[in-house]
Design an enzyme around this catalytic site. Structure first.
Site, mmCIF file in Angstrom:
data_model
loop_
_atom_site.group_PDB
_atom_site.id
_atom_site.type_symbol
_atom_site.label_atom_id
_atom_site.label_comp_id
_atom_site.label_asym_id
_atom_site.label_seq_id
_atom_site.Cartn_x
_atom_site.Cartn_y
_atom_site.Cartn_z
ATOM 1 N N TYR A 156 0.942 -1.204 -0.108
ATOM 2 C CA TYR A 156 -0.129 0.043 0.114
ATOM 3 C C TYR A 156 0.846 1.160 0.079
ATOM 4 C CZ TYR A 156 -3.854 3.106 1.311
ATOM 5 O OH TYR A 156 -4.770 4.044 1.245
ATOM 6 N N LYS A 160 0.991 4.110 -2.802
ATOM 7 C CA LYS A 160 0.477 5.605 -2.687
ATOM 8 C C LYS A 160 1.603 6.388 -2.871
ATOM 9 C CE LYS A 160 -3.910 4.790 -1.757
ATOM 10 N NZ LYS A 160 -4.966 5.528 -2.358
ATOM 11 N N ILE A 189 -9.858 8.236 7.531
ATOM 12 C CA ILE A 189 -11.090 8.679 7.375
ATOM 13 C C ILE A 189 -12.180 7.764 7.679
ATOM 14 C CG2 ILE A 189 -12.440 10.130 5.543
ATOM 15 C CD1 ILE A 189 -9.673 11.254 6.121
ATOM 16 N N THR A 191 -14.404 5.817 6.868
ATOM 17 C CA THR A 191 -15.195 4.974 5.822
ATOM 18 C C THR A 191 -15.177 3.695 6.000
ATOM 19 O OG1 THR A 191 -13.292 4.763 4.205
ATOM 20 C CG2 THR A 191 -14.285 6.969 3.997
HETATM 21 N N1 NAD Z 1 -10.492 5.819 4.455
HETATM 22 C C1 NAD Z 1 -9.138 5.994 4.870
HETATM 23 O O1 NAD Z 1 -8.800 6.218 5.891
HETATM 24 C C2 NAD Z 1 -8.253 6.668 3.716
HETATM 25 C C3 NAD Z 1 -6.649 7.170 3.998
HETATM 26 C C4 NAD Z 1 -6.111 7.425 2.785
HETATM 27 C C5 NAD Z 1 -6.294 7.079 1.702
HETATM 28 N N2 NAD Z 1 -7.669 6.617 1.339
HETATM 29 C C6 NAD Z 1 -7.824 6.188 -0.007
HETATM 30 O O2 NAD Z 1 -8.887 6.845 -0.367
HETATM 31 C C7 NAD Z 1 -9.561 6.245 -1.427
HETATM 32 C C8 NAD Z 1 -11.252 5.989 -1.313
HETATM 33 O O3 NAD Z 1 -10.907 4.960 -0.039
HETATM 34 P P1 NAD Z 1 -12.317 5.188 0.901
HETATM 35 O O4 NAD Z 1 -11.838 5.345 2.280
HETATM 36 O O5 NAD Z 1 -13.461 5.950 0.432
HETATM 37 O O6 NAD Z 1 -12.903 3.440 0.814
HETATM 38 P P2 NAD Z 1 -14.144 2.941 0.494
HETATM 39 O O7 NAD Z 1 -13.851 1.399 0.658
HETATM 40 O O8 NAD Z 1 -15.265 3.426 1.188
HETATM 41 O O9 NAD Z 1 -14.355 3.172 -1.137
HETATM 42 C C9 NAD Z 1 -13.490 2.651 -2.135
HETATM 43 C C10 NAD Z 1 -14.397 2.230 -3.426
HETATM 44 O O10 NAD Z 1 -13.521 1.906 -4.339
HETATM 45 C C11 NAD Z 1 -13.955 0.563 -5.112
HETATM 46 N N3 NAD Z 1 -12.897 0.019 -5.497
HETATM 47 C C12 NAD Z 1 -11.887 -0.887 -4.973
HETATM 48 N N4 NAD Z 1 -11.376 -1.231 -5.978
HETATM 49 C C13 NAD Z 1 -11.839 -1.075 -7.137
HETATM 50 C C14 NAD Z 1 -11.681 -1.417 -8.554
HETATM 51 N N5 NAD Z 1 -10.591 -2.212 -8.765
HETATM 52 N N6 NAD Z 1 -12.060 -1.098 -9.368
HETATM 53 C C15 NAD Z 1 -13.201 -0.224 -9.190
HETATM 54 N N7 NAD Z 1 -13.634 0.174 -7.892
HETATM 55 C C16 NAD Z 1 -12.951 -0.199 -6.889
HETATM 56 C C17 NAD Z 1 -14.808 0.090 -3.960
HETATM 57 O O11 NAD Z 1 -15.689 -0.769 -4.484
HETATM 58 C C18 NAD Z 1 -15.331 1.260 -3.179
HETATM 59 O O12 NAD Z 1 -16.500 1.545 -3.586
HETATM 60 C C19 NAD Z 1 -8.791 4.988 -1.602
HETATM 61 O O13 NAD Z 1 -7.677 5.165 -2.654
HETATM 62 C C20 NAD Z 1 -7.960 4.920 -0.259
HETATM 63 O O14 NAD Z 1 -6.708 4.316 -0.580
HETATM 64 C C21 NAD Z 1 -8.460 6.180 2.263
#
Ligand code: NAD
Length: 246
Positions: A156, A160, A189, A191
């Site tokens: 990861y 990233k 975040i 989620t």
């Molecule tokens: N939530 C956190 O703490 C956090 C922190 C830093 C970065 N992020 C990043 O933010 C982004 C969104 O994450 P989130 O927290 O909203 O997560 P989430 O799991 O709520 O949403 C992610 C979405 O991406 C979709 N997805 C995953 N793999 C996929 C693929 N191969 N093709 C199409 N869709 C796909 C999933 O179905 C889901 O709807 C991600 O890139 C994650 O790495 C999240």
């Protein structure tokens, strides 16, 4: 209305949940037409159902690691709207906590594909359509783990950090062609992605002693896409309650 995105078109990946859903709702509230992309059809339908504004919405169910699917998404946007103004390349997945020796090669490849390669694929198809109408703006989702490391998350973290560098590279490639590219670096975040984490423990890692909200990330995304950020490109925006400042 903070921004007027009427007649603009945005492609958002990971739009079915969390940050992508929050950004979809906020951009729609500014009048933006949307192409919502996600693996999860049911969640995409929920995102669509929550949008009350009179904007055009395309729903595309598929995998962001599938280049044929992504090209088709952009082709459909071109057919319907003849333009693409904004891209929020955000779909991603969490990783299991494993040291390098224990992480299966297959899982390494999957993480790099979903969390890094997909961002290149998206921009590869999006940018030519943006150029057709004179430019656009792209936001790619990285992470605090695209700036600093943590134990047992090598794939990861590598993916990233790759998004951070790729976003800077894309910003330079297109700086003189009116396409701005920036990355965002959320802390933890609230989620579904972090549903299995110990909330109290991760709250303490943030100087602000709380998790972020998807709606807070959406605000930053809409700013970076908007004309208010017209001189911002190649930037890596921390949005993390002070996490990487420590
Ligand atoms: N939530 C956190 O703490 C956090 C922190 C830093 C970065 N992020 C990043 O933010 C982004 C969104 O994450 P989130 O927290 O909203 O997560 P989430 O799991 O709520 O949403 C992610 C979405 O991406 C979709 N997805 C995953 N793999 C996929 C693929 N191969 N093709 C199409 N869709 C796909 C999933 O179905 C889901 O709807 C991600 O890139 C994650 O790495 C999240």
């Amino acid at each position: 209305m903070k921004y007027n995105f009427e007649n603009k078109v945005a492609m958002i990946t990971g739009a079915g949940s969390g940050i992508g859903q929050a950004a979809s709702l906020l951009l729609a509230s500014y009048g933006c037409n949307l192409c919502l992309v996600d693996l999860n059809e049911e969640n995409l339908s929920q995102t669509k159902a929550r949008i009350k504004q009179d904007v055009e919405i395309l729903i595309k169910v598929g995998d962001v690691t599938d280049t044929v699917f992504l090209k088709q998404c952009v082709d459909v946007i071109d057919d319907k709207f003849k333009r693409l103004d904004f891209a929020f390349n955000n779909a991603g997945m969490a990783s299991a906590a494993l040291s390098i020796a224990d992480l299966e090669i297959e899982m390494w490849n999957k993480q790099i594909n979903v969390n890094l390669n997909s961002i290149f694929y998206c921009m590869h198809y999006q940018i030519p359509l943006m150029l057709k109408t004179g430019g656009g703006a792209i936001v790619n989702t990285s992470s605090i783990l695209g700036t600093v490391a943590a134990r047992n998350r090598s794939a990861y973290i590598a993916a990233k950090h790759g998004v951070t560098g790729l976003s800077k590279a894309a910003a330079l490639d297109y700086a003189d062609q009116n396409i701005r590219v920036n990355s965002i670096h959320p802390g933890y975040i609230e989620t579904p992605l972090i549903a299995h984490f110990d909330t109290a423990e991760i709250e303490r890692k943030h100087p602000m002693q709380r998790l972020g909200k998807a709606s807070e990330i959406a605000e930053l995304v809409s700013f970076l896409l908007s004309g208010d950020a017209s001189f911002v490109t190649g930037a890596n925006y921390a949005i993390d309650g002070g996490y990487v400042t420590q």
